[in-house]
Structures are given as structure tokens and as C-alpha cells.
Design a protein around this motif. Structure first.
Motif, PDB file in Angstrom:
ATOM      1  N   GLY A 185       0.816  -1.254  -0.113  1.00  0.00           N
ATOM      2  CA  GLY A 185      -0.036   0.001  -0.064  1.00  0.00           C
ATOM      3  C   GLY A 185       0.778   1.325  -0.015  1.00  0.00           C
ATOM      4  N   SER A 186       0.216   2.333  -0.494  1.00  0.00           N
ATOM      5  CA  SER A 186       1.107   3.565  -0.690  1.00  0.00           C
ATOM      6  C   SER A 186       0.951   4.285   0.675  1.00  0.00           C
ATOM      7  CB  SER A 186       0.611   4.324  -1.772  1.00  0.00           C
ATOM      8  OG  SER A 186      -0.715   4.640  -1.617  1.00  0.00           O
ATOM      9  N   ARG A 187       1.970   4.950   0.885  1.00  0.00           N
ATOM     10  CA  ARG A 187       2.099   5.871   2.182  1.00  0.00           C
ATOM     11  C   ARG A 187       3.316   7.026   1.746  1.00  0.00           C
ATOM     12  NH1 ARG A 187       4.927   0.571   4.090  1.00  0.00           N
ATOM     13  NH2 ARG A 187       3.472  -0.025   2.508  1.00  0.00           N
ATOM     14  N   LYS A 188       3.220   8.163   2.487  1.00  0.00           N
ATOM     15  CA  LYS A 188       4.305   8.975   2.719  1.00  0.00           C
ATOM     16  C   LYS A 188       5.575   8.546   3.203  1.00  0.00           C
ATOM     17  CE  LYS A 188       1.864  13.194   1.602  1.00  0.00           C
ATOM     18  NZ  LYS A 188       0.404  12.787   1.946  1.00  0.00           N
ATOM     19  N   ARG A 189       6.519   9.319   2.828  1.00  0.00           N
ATOM     20  CA  ARG A 189       8.003   8.920   3.555  1.00  0.00           C
ATOM     21  C   ARG A 189       7.604   9.159   4.926  1.00  0.00           C
ATOM     22  NH1 ARG A 189      13.253  11.299   1.053  1.00  0.00           N
ATOM     23  NH2 ARG A 189      11.753  11.340  -0.893  1.00  0.00           N
ATOM     24  N   ASN A 190       8.451   8.670   5.796  1.00  0.00           N
ATOM     25  CA  ASN A 190       8.668   8.799   7.331  1.00  0.00           C
ATOM     26  C   ASN A 190       7.364   8.768   7.891  1.00  0.00           C
ATOM     27  OD1 ASN A 190      11.297   9.518   7.038  1.00  0.00           O
ATOM     28  ND2 ASN A 190      10.554  12.002   6.384  1.00  0.00           N
ATOM     29  N   THR A 191       6.359   7.918   7.039  1.00  0.00           N
ATOM     30  CA  THR A 191       5.195   7.578   8.020  1.00  0.00           C
ATOM     31  C   THR A 191       5.687   6.443   9.124  1.00  0.00           C
ATOM     32  OG1 THR A 191       3.909   7.533   5.908  1.00  0.00           O
ATOM     33  CG2 THR A 191       3.112   6.579   7.569  1.00  0.00           C
ATOM     34  N   GLY A 192       5.023   6.982  10.189  1.00  0.00           N
ATOM     35  CA  GLY A 192       5.308   5.896  11.441  1.00  0.00           C
ATOM     36  C   GLY A 192       4.974   4.517  11.260  1.00  0.00           C
ATOM     37  N   ALA A 193       4.536   4.043  12.479  1.00  0.00           N
ATOM     38  CA  ALA A 193       4.105   2.379  12.640  1.00  0.00           C
ATOM     39  C   ALA A 193       2.867   2.346  11.685  1.00  0.00           C
ATOM     40  CB  ALA A 193       3.947   2.293  13.785  1.00  0.00           C
ATOM     41  N   THR A 194       2.863   1.204  10.885  1.00  0.00           N
ATOM     42  CA  THR A 194       1.778   1.259   9.967  1.00  0.00           C
ATOM     43  C   THR A 194       1.354  -0.416   9.904  1.00  0.00           C
ATOM     44  OG1 THR A 194       0.995   0.953   7.658  1.00  0.00           O
ATOM     45  CG2 THR A 194       3.056   1.511   8.001  1.00  0.00           C
ATOM     46  N   GLU A 195       0.186  -0.678   9.526  1.00  0.00           N
ATOM     47  CA  GLU A 195      -0.363  -2.084   9.397  1.00  0.00           C
ATOM     48  C   GLU A 195       0.135  -2.689   8.002  1.00  0.00           C
ATOM     49  OE1 GLU A 195      -2.839  -3.720  11.561  1.00  0.00           O
ATOM     50  OE2 GLU A 195      -1.611  -2.366  12.615  1.00  0.00           O
ATOM     51  N   LEU A 196       0.658  -1.982   7.111  1.00  0.00           N
ATOM     52  CA  LEU A 196       1.259  -2.355   6.064  1.00  0.00           C
ATOM     53  C   LEU A 196       2.406  -3.006   5.781  1.00  0.00           C
ATOM     54  CD1 LEU A 196       0.037   1.045   3.982  1.00  0.00           C
ATOM     55  CD2 LEU A 196      -0.992  -1.216   3.847  1.00  0.00           C
ATOM     56  N   GLY A 197       2.652  -3.498   4.821  1.00  0.00           N
ATOM     57  CA  GLY A 197       4.135  -4.298   4.669  1.00  0.00           C
ATOM     58  C   GLY A 197       5.087  -3.184   4.041  1.00  0.00           C
ATOM     59  N   ILE A 243      15.517  -5.442  -8.726  1.00  0.00           N
ATOM     60  CA  ILE A 243      16.168  -5.561  -7.421  1.00  0.00           C
ATOM     61  C   ILE A 243      16.673  -3.941  -7.152  1.00  0.00           C
ATOM     62  CG2 ILE A 243      17.917  -6.383  -6.093  1.00  0.00           C
ATOM     63  CD1 ILE A 243      17.614  -9.041  -7.490  1.00  0.00           C
ATOM     64  N   ASP A 244      17.307  -3.781  -8.158  1.00  0.00           N
ATOM     65  CA  ASP A 244      18.052  -2.141  -8.099  1.00  0.00           C
ATOM     66  C   ASP A 244      16.853  -1.179  -7.819  1.00  0.00           C
ATOM     67  OD1 ASP A 244      20.619  -2.980  -8.333  1.00  0.00           O
ATOM     68  OD2 ASP A 244      20.668  -2.635 -10.359  1.00  0.00           O
ATOM     69  N   ALA A 245      15.813  -1.221  -8.486  1.00  0.00           N
ATOM     70  CA  ALA A 245      14.407  -0.280  -8.417  1.00  0.00           C
ATOM     71  C   ALA A 245      13.847  -0.489  -7.026  1.00  0.00           C
ATOM     72  CB  ALA A 245      13.666  -0.567  -9.400  1.00  0.00           C
ATOM     73  N   CYS A 246      13.800  -1.609  -6.475  1.00  0.00           N
ATOM     74  CA  CYS A 246      13.114  -1.471  -5.390  1.00  0.00           C
ATOM     75  C   CYS A 246      14.148  -1.220  -4.221  1.00  0.00           C
ATOM     76  CB  CYS A 246      12.485  -2.926  -5.118  1.00  0.00           C
ATOM     77  SG  CYS A 246      11.523  -3.249  -3.683  1.00  0.00           S
ATOM     78  N   ASP A 247      15.378  -1.579  -4.500  1.00  0.00           N
ATOM     79  CA  ASP A 247      16.361  -1.372  -3.205  1.00  0.00           C
ATOM     80  C   ASP A 247      16.525   0.329  -3.156  1.00  0.00           C
ATOM     81  OD1 ASP A 247      16.715  -3.685  -2.447  1.00  0.00           O
ATOM     82  OD2 ASP A 247      18.795  -3.955  -3.540  1.00  0.00           O
ATOM     83  N   ALA A 248      16.487   1.127  -4.296  1.00  0.00           N
ATOM     84  CA  ALA A 248      16.392   2.462  -4.281  1.00  0.00           C
ATOM     85  C   ALA A 248      15.189   3.134  -3.607  1.00  0.00           C
ATOM     86  CB  ALA A 248      16.280   3.064  -5.796  1.00  0.00           C
ATOM     87  N   VAL A 249      14.021   2.561  -3.833  1.00  0.00           N
ATOM     88  CA  VAL A 249      12.706   2.862  -3.224  1.00  0.00           C
ATOM     89  C   VAL A 249      12.904   2.709  -1.551  1.00  0.00           C
ATOM     90  CG1 VAL A 249      10.082   2.456  -3.040  1.00  0.00           C
ATOM     91  CG2 VAL A 249      11.415   2.351  -5.262  1.00  0.00           C
ATOM     92  N   MET A 250      13.387   1.269  -1.262  1.00  0.00           N
ATOM     93  CA  MET A 250      13.693   1.180   0.124  1.00  0.00           C
ATOM     94  C   MET A 250      14.430   2.087   0.803  1.00  0.00           C
ATOM     95  SD  MET A 250      11.589  -1.557   0.833  1.00  0.00           S
ATOM     96  CE  MET A 250      10.765  -1.008  -0.255  1.00  0.00           C
ATOM     97  N   ALA A 251      15.672   2.554  -0.034  1.00  0.00           N
ATOM     98  CA  ALA A 251      16.482   3.411   0.720  1.00  0.00           C
ATOM     99  C   ALA A 251      15.660   4.850   0.933  1.00  0.00           C
ATOM    100  CB  ALA A 251      17.781   3.780  -0.185  1.00  0.00           C
ATOM    101  N   LYS A 252      15.036   5.220  -0.094  1.00  0.00           N
ATOM    102  CA  LYS A 252      14.296   6.622   0.215  1.00  0.00           C
ATOM    103  C   LYS A 252      13.415   6.434   1.305  1.00  0.00           C
ATOM    104  CE  LYS A 252      14.454   8.400  -4.500  1.00  0.00           C
ATOM    105  NZ  LYS A 252      13.682   8.319  -5.679  1.00  0.00           N
ATOM    106  N   MET A 253      12.506   5.126   1.480  1.00  0.00           N
ATOM    107  CA  MET A 253      11.688   4.922   2.492  1.00  0.00           C
ATOM    108  C   MET A 253      12.443   4.943   3.894  1.00  0.00           C
ATOM    109  SD  MET A 253       8.712   5.397   1.140  1.00  0.00           S
ATOM    110  CE  MET A 253       7.595   5.044   2.281  1.00  0.00           C
ATOM    111  N   GLY A 254      13.628   4.620   3.942  1.00  0.00           N
ATOM    112  CA  GLY A 254      14.209   4.460   5.179  1.00  0.00           C
ATOM    113  C   GLY A 254      14.103   2.883   5.537  1.00  0.00           C
TER     114      GLY A 254
END
Ligand code: SF4
Ligand code: SF4
Length: 483
Positions: free
Chosen positions: A256-268, A301-312
Motif C-alpha cells: 500500500g502507498s504511504r508517505k515517506r517517514n510515515t510511522g508505524a503502519t499495518e502495511l508491509g 532489485i535495483d529499483a526496489c532497493d532505491a525505493v527502500m532506501a528512500k523510505m528508510g
């Protein structure tokens, strides 16, 4: 297809590889506008792709002494591989090399999955270059999507023209180089650029230019999905410990979509940004599970890793892993299947090296001259004429002696010794003599098997071949009717 004969819009969720029937061969191709992605694995592809390209384009220009180092000289029926010359009699060596390549590929596939497809397959490497040209001329993904829908303005015309001209130029260089493996490339290139090329060469260059242009420019992932046999049978080599590109649903779902730095969430951890789909050159969604269209290129993998890095978040939501690792089981690199393939591969390589070094460096053929079977010359001597072809398979000149070893009553008309240049064939006339059957010492038969022996002086290696000696029938054989 569903009962109404329509193709379902949502991809089917698959466990393991999708069976072949899952592919609708009549489905209209949806255009794929691949998004550019950087990252660790794209760097790896860059560093593996360029040496391969340099090897492909550079190898035919390499010289080995006076000749091209790698040349499949079909008219002369000689294949030159650096210092090795393979003659038609040695074609089994090429067959052996193909078997080694096949089992090498099986071994690699068992261990690391579709590494070949993702990084080194010519279809992948050439398609990557064509995609790079596309991006250079038509812009980033969103610009290409817009351009595709736009009317035929001057902007669209020149961008499309530039792309196709560059594609054709690269395809032409590919075709010219490929034919240069079969025709000396230096002369061929001069002839092509001075428009003095004739015969089959221009047709083959045209054929390989078109094949490259169509495969890498237009068909792309369809070659992997519908045409490549390896894509179909490689699943038979996979097991739960084979390296695959996979999405971790335990970690990613519910997405599910969410903003960066969103705190705890039910989402994966999957933010459903679709970037992994947009960068995929085969247009699949890796989150639907392991699919045979996946070539293991790791763009996702590269695309998702970049997204994960942005999301922290930690990297690795999409990663190289194994089915066992995903299930929380330990993965084994060394296992029966991989050991079996590796052992077969090693045995084939060992046997190949042994046979290569045990190979005799020359060969010969003996052929009877056309025309009369025999001639009776002065003194009642019978003469038979032959053509002897000696092939020097080595890269140095060699001396050869020729002798008749059996039967003792047949001899050479003259002592035969000859020198053959490196990699050449020498044609010699050979005359064998014997007493006529009527002579007191001659055997009472109209023909006799003969053994010819050719020895290489330098290595004292000898080879024998059989032929037949003909003579007129004696009065005794005529009386008994024996031939
Ligand atoms: S790139 Fe990663 S976060 Fe984005 S949709 Fe794909 S798996 Fe989810
Ligand atoms: S799913 Fe990922 S690894 Fe497989 S082809 Fe698409 S981008 Fe490459």
C-alpha cells in the motif's frame, strides 16, 4: 483465456514456474516502455557486457601469425581457433565443445539460475544497447510513452528516424562482424566499404543485420518468451536451492502507498509504487511470484532497493534468493544435482583436453585415379595410379615419408618423401607396381588389398590406410572363374 475467450487483465498468481500453457501465443503484444534504473546490478551488467561486446567485435581482427586468429573458413573446410586448426575429420571436437558448453550452462543454471540470460546472453546485451539508443533519441520512459501516442510531428519523425538509423547502424556492424568470422574480415570490410563485395557475403550480412534489428529492436522480450528453448527447459534444472529473483511477500504484504517517514503502519514494506514493473524488460510483475518470463536481470532489485532506501527501509524486498531461503529453510550450494552436472562437465573437459593432445597432427586420403584400373608397363609389370592427399594439421611445416607395408610384392614406383606447409594439403601422384599375375612370383588373384603408410618424420608418427591394387586376371583364375 477465460470462458468468454478474453485474456484476463490481471496476471495470474503463480507458484513456481508458470506452465507453458499459461502463455497465450495469440495475445496481442503490449508495448513495454522500460524505465531506466541504476544500481549495483546494472553496474555489474555494464562491466560484464562491455568485455563481451569488445570480444565479439574485436576477436575477428586478431591475427595469429599470417592468418586471422578465429576464422571458420568454410570454402577451405578449416576452422582456425588461435593455434588450433580443426579439419572436417576433427569436427567431433566442435561437437565435444558444444557438449561442454551445454553441461557448463546446466551447471551454472542449477547454481545461479538465469545468470546467463540476465547478463551475458547476446539477446539481452544487444537489447540493452538498443534500449539505451531509444532513451538517447526519445527520452525517458514518460517522454517515450507520450511520443508514442503523439501525432506524426517533425519532432516525432526525427527522433524515430534517428533511433532506427542508429539501430540499423549497430545491426549492420553486428552482421558484418558475424560474417567476418567466416570470411577474412580485413578484406571483407574493405570490399564492403568500397562496394566491391559479391557472392554470398553481402546476403549474409543483410540477413544478420535484419535479424539483429528485428530481434533487439522490435521483438525483444518476445524472443525470450516465445522463441528461446532454454527459457522453456531451464525450469527442469531448477530446484528450491537455485538462485532466483524473488519478492518477499512475508515482508512486503499487505502492500500500500504511504508517505515517506510515515510511522508505524499495518502495511508491509511494499509501497506499491510499481517501479519494479516499470523497469522490467519483460514487462512482468515480480510480486506475482516466480515466472518463466523472468530473465533474472535484477532491474527490479535495483529499483526496489532505491525505493527502500528512500523510505528508510532495509534493502532486499526484492532480491536474489532461493525458494528455501524464502521459506526460512537453509539453502545448500553443494547438492546432488549441481555436483552431478559439475562432474559431467569436468569429465567432458578432461576427455576433450586428452583427445586434443592425443590427436595426430596430420591425416591422409588415398584415392584411385579415374580411368583404367591398371596398366601393364614394360617387363610385364602392372601399374596402378592413385592420388594421395596429405593434410598437415599443425602450425609448422612437416616432412612425411610414404611406404607400402603390405603386401610385400607391391612396391612404390619411386621413393616418396615430401614436405607440407603449415595447415596445408599436399596432393601427390602415387604409382604402385607389381609383377603381372602371369609372372612366377605374382599371386594368382586379379586384385589385392594394399596398406599405405604415411609417417611424419619430426614426430615419428605413422598412419595407415587401405586401398586396392588391380591386375589382369591370370590364365589360372580365368580357367577357374575366380575373381
Ligand atoms: S519497487 Fe518495491 S516497493 Fe515498489 S512496488 Fe515494487 S516491490 Fe513494491
Ligand atoms: S522480474 Fe526483475 S529480474 Fe525478472 S526480468 Fe523483470 S526486472 Fe528482470
Amino acid at each position: 483465456m477465460n470462458a468468454a475467450g478474453q485474456v484476463p487483465e490481471e496476471p495470474v498468481k503463480l507458484e513456481g514456474f508458470a506452465p507453458a500453457e499459461a502463455t497465450d501465443l495469440y495475445k496481442k503484444r503490449e508495448k513495454i516502455f522500460t524505465r531506466y534504473v541504476g544500481g549495483v546490478y546494472q553496474k555489474l551488467r555494464f562491466y560484464t557486457g562491455w568485455p563481451l561486446l569488445l570480444g565479439y567485435f574485436g576477436l575477428p581482427w586478431l591475427m595469429w601469425g599470417e592468418r586471422q586468429a578465429v576464422l571458420f573458413d568454410l570454402p577451405a573446410r578449416q576452422f582456425h581457433l588461435l593455434g588450433l586448426t580443426i579439419w572436417p575429420q576433427d569436427l567431433w571436437l566442435l561437437g565435444w565443445l558444444l557438449m561442454i558448453s551445454a553441461f557448463g550452462l546446466f551447471t551454472v543454471t542449477t547454481l545461479v539460475g538465469r545468470l546467463w540470460c540476465g547478463y551475458t546472453c547476446p539477446q539481452t546485451v544487444w537489447t540493452s544497447i538498443f534500449m539505451w539508443v531509444e532513451q538517447l533519441t526519445e527520452g525517458q520512459r514518460h517522454q517515450r510513452v507520450r511520443l508514442d501516442k503523439a501525432p506524426w510531428t517533425w519532432n516525432k519523425i526525427w527522433r524515430r528516424s534517428a533511433k532506427h538509423i542508429m539501430w540499423l547502424g549497430w545491426a549492420f556492424l553486428t552482421g558484418l562482424t558475424f560474417v567476418g568470422y567466416f570470411t577474412p574480415i580485413r578484406e571483407l570490410t574493405v570490399d564492403v566499404f568500397t562496394l566491391q563485395v559479391w557472392g554470398w557475403s553481402p546476403l549474409w550480412i543483410l540477413f544478420f543485420t535484419c535479424a539483429t534489428y528485428i530481434n533487439a529492436g522490435w521483438m525483444r522480450e518476445q524472443v525470450c518468451t516465445y522463441m528461446c528453448p532454454y527459457a522453456r527447459f531451464q525450469s527442469a534444472m531448477f530446484d528450491k536451492d537455485t538462485l532466483i529473483v524473488s519478492y518477499n511477500p512475508e515482508r512486503g504484504e499487505p502492500r500500500g502507498s504511504r508517505k515517506r517517514n510515515t510511522g508505524a503502519t499495518e502495511l508491509g514494506d511494499c509501497i506499491d509504487c510499481q517501479l519494479c514493473v516499470q523497469v522490467c524488460p519483460t514487462g512482468i510483475d515480480i510480486r506475482n511470484g516466480l515466472q518463466y518470463e523472468c530473465i533474472g536481470c535484477a532491474h527490479c532489485i535495483d529499483a526496489c532497493d532505491a525505493v527502500m532506501a528512500k523510505m528508510g527501509y532495509a534493502p532486499g524486498l526484492v532480491s536474489y534468493t532461493t525458494e528455501n531461503a524464502l521459506a526460512g529453510q537453509p539453502s545448500r550450494v553443494i547438492r546432488g544435482r549441481s555436483i552431478g552436472y559439475a562432474l559431467i562437465c569436468a569429465a567432458l573437459i578432461g576427455a576433450f583436453v586428452f583427445m586434443l593432445f592425443a590427436r595426430v597432427g596430420f591425416g591422409f586420403d588415398i584415392i584411385r585415379e579415374r580411368g583404367e584400373l591398371y596398366q601393364v608397363v614394360s617387363g610385364g609389370i602392372v601399374r596402378n595410379d592413385y592420388q594421395l592427399k596429405i593434410m598437415n594439421k599443425t602450425q609448422r611445416p612437416a616432412d612425411y615419408t610414404i611406404a607400402v607395408t603390405e603386401p610385400a610384392w607391391i612396391s612404390l614406383a619411386s621413393t616418396q618423401r615430401t614436405q607440407v606447409a603449415a595447415g596445408e594439403i599436399e596432393n601427390l601422384s602415387l604409382q604402385l607396381l607389381a609383377d603381372a599375375p602371369q609372372a612366377p612370383n605374382a599371386p594368382n588373384a586379379p586384385n589385392a588389398p594394399v596398406k599405405i603408410e604415411v609417417c611424419e618424420v619430426q614426430t615419428a608418427t605413422c598412419i595407415q590406410e587401405n586401398t586396392t591394387f588391380f591386375a589382369p586376371m591370370s590364365s589360372a583364375t580365368q580357367q577357374t572363374g575366380v575373381r
